[in-house]
Design an enzyme around this catalytic site. Structure first.
Site, PDB file in Angstrom:
ATOM      1  N   HIS A 197      -4.705  -5.112 -14.205  1.00 49.67           N
ATOM      2  CA  HIS A 197      -4.527  -5.638 -12.848  1.00 49.67           C
ATOM      3  C   HIS A 197      -4.751  -7.143 -12.825  1.00 49.67           C
ATOM      4  O   HIS A 197      -3.977  -7.882 -12.217  1.00 49.67           O
ATOM      5  CB  HIS A 197      -5.496  -4.942 -11.885  1.00 49.67           C
ATOM      6  CG  HIS A 197      -5.005  -3.601 -11.422  1.00 49.67           C
ATOM      7  ND1 HIS A 197      -4.771  -3.296 -10.106  1.00 49.67           N
ATOM      8  CD2 HIS A 197      -4.677  -2.489 -12.112  1.00 49.67           C
ATOM      9  CE1 HIS A 197      -4.323  -2.054 -10.005  1.00 49.67           C
ATOM     10  NE2 HIS A 197      -4.275  -1.543 -11.215  1.00 49.67           N
ATOM     11  N   CYS A 222      -3.901   2.367  -8.529  1.00 53.59           N
ATOM     12  CA  CYS A 222      -5.367   2.390  -8.413  1.00 53.59           C
ATOM     13  C   CYS A 222      -6.038   2.377  -9.799  1.00 53.59           C
ATOM     14  O   CYS A 222      -5.861   3.308 -10.589  1.00 53.59           O
ATOM     15  CB  CYS A 222      -5.791   3.631  -7.641  1.00 53.59           C
ATOM     16  SG  CYS A 222      -7.550   3.947  -7.699  1.00 53.59           S
ATOM     17  N   LYS A 242      -3.852  -6.938   0.692  1.00 50.87           N
ATOM     18  CA  LYS A 242      -5.169  -7.573   0.560  1.00 50.87           C
ATOM     19  C   LYS A 242      -5.029  -9.089   0.432  1.00 50.87           C
ATOM     20  O   LYS A 242      -5.784  -9.849   1.018  1.00 50.87           O
ATOM     21  CB  LYS A 242      -5.896  -7.020  -0.673  1.00 50.87           C
ATOM     22  CG  LYS A 242      -6.302  -5.567  -0.545  1.00 50.87           C
ATOM     23  CD  LYS A 242      -7.134  -5.129  -1.750  1.00 50.87           C
ATOM     24  CE  LYS A 242      -7.419  -3.641  -1.727  1.00 50.87           C
ATOM     25  NZ  LYS A 242      -6.231  -2.824  -2.041  1.00 50.87           N
ATOM     26  N   VAL A 297      -9.469   7.884  -3.286  1.00 52.85           N
ATOM     27  CA  VAL A 297      -8.968   8.437  -4.546  1.00 52.85           C
ATOM     28  C   VAL A 297      -9.680   7.692  -5.679  1.00 52.85           C
ATOM     29  O   VAL A 297     -10.107   6.555  -5.479  1.00 52.85           O
ATOM     30  CB  VAL A 297      -7.439   8.268  -4.669  1.00 52.85           C
ATOM     31  CG1 VAL A 297      -6.698   9.194  -3.737  1.00 52.85           C
ATOM     32  CG2 VAL A 297      -6.994   6.825  -4.473  1.00 52.85           C
ATOM     33  N   LYS A 349      -3.503   7.727  -6.183  1.00 51.68           N
ATOM     34  CA  LYS A 349      -2.714   6.904  -5.258  1.00 51.68           C
ATOM     35  C   LYS A 349      -1.235   6.902  -5.636  1.00 51.68           C
ATOM     36  O   LYS A 349      -0.884   6.746  -6.799  1.00 51.68           O
ATOM     37  CB  LYS A 349      -3.267   5.477  -5.285  1.00 51.68           C
ATOM     38  CG  LYS A 349      -2.580   4.518  -4.327  1.00 51.68           C
ATOM     39  CD  LYS A 349      -3.186   3.119  -4.456  1.00 51.68           C
ATOM     40  CE  LYS A 349      -2.427   2.126  -3.610  1.00 51.68           C
ATOM     41  NZ  LYS A 349      -2.920   0.753  -3.797  1.00 51.68           N
ATOM     42  N   TRP A 372      -1.431  -4.800  -4.163  1.00 51.83           N
ATOM     43  CA  TRP A 372      -2.405  -5.824  -3.762  1.00 51.83           C
ATOM     44  C   TRP A 372      -1.929  -6.697  -2.618  1.00 51.83           C
ATOM     45  O   TRP A 372      -2.683  -7.498  -2.071  1.00 51.83           O
ATOM     46  CB  TRP A 372      -2.754  -6.701  -4.971  1.00 51.83           C
ATOM     47  CG  TRP A 372      -3.666  -6.033  -5.927  1.00 51.83           C
ATOM     48  CD1 TRP A 372      -3.302  -5.302  -7.030  1.00 51.83           C
ATOM     49  CD2 TRP A 372      -5.114  -6.004  -5.904  1.00 51.83           C
ATOM     50  NE1 TRP A 372      -4.419  -4.821  -7.675  1.00 51.83           N
ATOM     51  CE2 TRP A 372      -5.547  -5.243  -7.015  1.00 51.83           C
ATOM     52  CE3 TRP A 372      -6.062  -6.544  -5.047  1.00 51.83           C
ATOM     53  CZ2 TRP A 372      -6.884  -5.012  -7.286  1.00 51.83           C
ATOM     54  CZ3 TRP A 372      -7.407  -6.319  -5.318  1.00 51.83           C
ATOM     55  CH2 TRP A 372      -7.801  -5.566  -6.422  1.00 51.83           C
TER      56      TRP A 372
END
EC number: 2.5.1.18
Length: 213
Positions: free
Chosen positions: A160, A20, A210, A60, A8, A207
């Site tokens: 993350h 990613c 989302k 991916v 990504k 993010w």
């Protein structure tokens, strides 16, 4: 000869490695095994046709192994372990489930709009389970002194978790979980991690759709 891998691209930066965690897991494996590779950056919100031709689902990472394009980080890491057995990154089966629910709990809490739905406690429960494992086994890694595939899977997820929950929820791993915190530090300090991590702003940006979608 360098292996081709599609990963990504960063949101808002067309020539920078993106956020990613599954792509990073494969890159970490390649770095730890010292296997040369060539990165192809894919804009996942505007996928080029040549990429869809090799990865019809548009996911991916995708990696070319023995002349075939292979998707799914689990599958790719398994093949790399067979093809490049040294240094071994095999995780003993008795450790395979350590931390396995962590990423799901993180995503559920991140996307939760209800402060009373228990998603924060569910995440802390998963972190406490990891803490207890690390406390009762000699470390610094999940299976002991040597890093394994499981650590390389957990490292990007913990990265993350730390960045994204800090930014969107003003939340951090409880201070009491010293083993988890030290474990994350040990992983993030590895040369392989430094070379393959996305910058914090790109993790946050990755993010955003989302969280706000």
């Amino acid at each position: 000869m360098a292996l081709d891998i599609c990963v990504k691209v960063a949101v808002g930066a067309p020539d920078v490695l993106g956020d990613c965690p599954f792509s990073q897991r494969v890159l970490l494996t390649l770095e730890e095994k010292k296997v040369p590779y060539k990165i192809h950056l894919i804009n996942v919100s505007d996928k080029p046709q040549w990429f869809l031709d090799i990865s019809p689902e548009g996911k991916v990472p995708v990696m070319k192994l023995d002349g075939k394009w292979v998707a799914d980080s689990d599958v790719i890491v398994g093949i790399l372990e067979e093809k490049y057995p040294e240094p071994s990154l095999k995780t003993p089966p008795e450790f395979a489930s350590v931390g396995s629910k962590l990423f799901g709990a993180f995503v559920t809490f991140l996307l939760s709009k209800d402060a009373n739905d228990g998603s924060d406690k569910a995440l802390v429960d998963e972190l406490e389970a990891l803490e207890n494992h690390l406390k009762t086994h000699s470390g610094p890694f999940v299976t002991g002194e040597k890093v394994t595939a499981l650590d390389l899977s957990l490292a990007p997820k913990l990265y993350h978790l730390e960045i994204v929950l800090g930014h969107y929820k003003n939340w951090s791993v409880p201070e009491s979980l010293t083993y988890v915190r030290n474990y994350a530090k040990a992983l993030f300090a590895r040369e392989s991690f430094e070379k393959t991590k996305a910058n914090k702003e790109f993790v946050v940006a990755g993010w955003e759709s989302k969280v706000n979608g």
